[in-house]
Design an enzyme around this catalytic site. Structure first.
Site, PDB file in Angstrom:
ATOM      1  N   CYS A  65       0.817  -1.208   0.175  1.00  0.00           N
ATOM      2  CA  CYS A  65      -0.120  -0.072   0.411  1.00  0.00           C
ATOM      3  C   CYS A  65       1.021   1.023  -0.020  1.00  0.00           C
ATOM      4  CB  CYS A  65      -1.279  -0.285   0.804  1.00  0.00           C
ATOM      5  SG  CYS A  65       0.348   0.721   2.141  1.00  0.00           S
ATOM      6  N   THR A  67       2.020   3.059   2.282  1.00  0.00           N
ATOM      7  CA  THR A  67       3.570   2.939   3.185  1.00  0.00           C
ATOM      8  C   THR A  67       3.527   0.923   3.466  1.00  0.00           C
ATOM      9  OG1 THR A  67       2.084   2.528   4.999  1.00  0.00           O
ATOM     10  CG2 THR A  67       2.836   4.984   4.932  1.00  0.00           C
ATOM     11  N   ARG A 109       5.423   3.857  -1.489  1.00  0.00           N
ATOM     12  CA  ARG A 109       5.270   5.916  -1.635  1.00  0.00           C
ATOM     13  C   ARG A 109       6.973   5.348  -0.494  1.00  0.00           C
ATOM     14  NH1 ARG A 109      -0.934   7.395  -0.057  1.00  0.00           N
ATOM     15  NH2 ARG A 109      -1.619   7.503  -1.759  1.00  0.00           N
TER      16      ARG A 109
END
Ligand code: RB5
Length: 147
Positions: A65, A67, A109
């Site tokens: 996802c 993080t 990310r």
């Protein structure tokens, strides 16, 4: 190996990169989606991949996802899942050697494509060490049984 993979909208591109990488290593990938960047809810995918791994439908799982955190928290609610967030290769190795993690998670990310591939390889190449580590895993399972 048969590897279950799931993600959320933030990780569709990285999921594809990792899938191609796993295929190039000769692994079979079971994709639980999603495959579009339309906003979705990561707990759904943590749950379904966790259930597939816990049921033995895959040898292990990979969750991505933003993080790696939210989707791993969701997966860890499934009995028998030991999902670990890994943002470096040493952690990826150790979560197999010590924790016998059956799912690794990372953040699209947070880590770039090359590091993500190295994380996956470090995890897949490692072996659970057993012994005192199995004792501790048994203690984790006992916590599950107490709930
Ligand atoms: C989605 O915006 C984001 O919250 C999710 O990808 C993840 O980072 C949650 O832990």
């Amino acid at each position: 190996m048969k590897i279950a993979i799931g993600n959320d909208h933030s990780a569709v591109d990285l999921k594809q990169v990792i899938t191609e990488y796993l295929n190039s290593l000769g692994h079979e990938v079971i994709n639980f989606g999603p495959d579009t960047s339309e906003s979705c809810h990561y707990p759904e995918y943590g749950k379904i991949v966790g259930q597939a791994v816990a049921a033995g439908k895959a040898d292990c799982g990979i969750l991505i996802c933003g993080t790696g955190v939210g989707i791993s928290i969701a997966a860890n609610k499934v009995k028998g899942v030991r999902a670990a967030v890994c943002s470096d290769t040493a952690t990826a190795r150790l979560v197999k050697e010590h924790n016998n993690a059956n799912i690794i998670a990372f953040g699209a990310r947070i880590v770039g494509e090359e590091l993500a591939k190295d994380i996956v390889k470090s995890y897949l190449d490692a072996e659970f060490m057993g012994g005192r580590h199995q004792v501790r895993i048994d203690m984790i399972h006992a916590i599950e049984e107490e709930q």
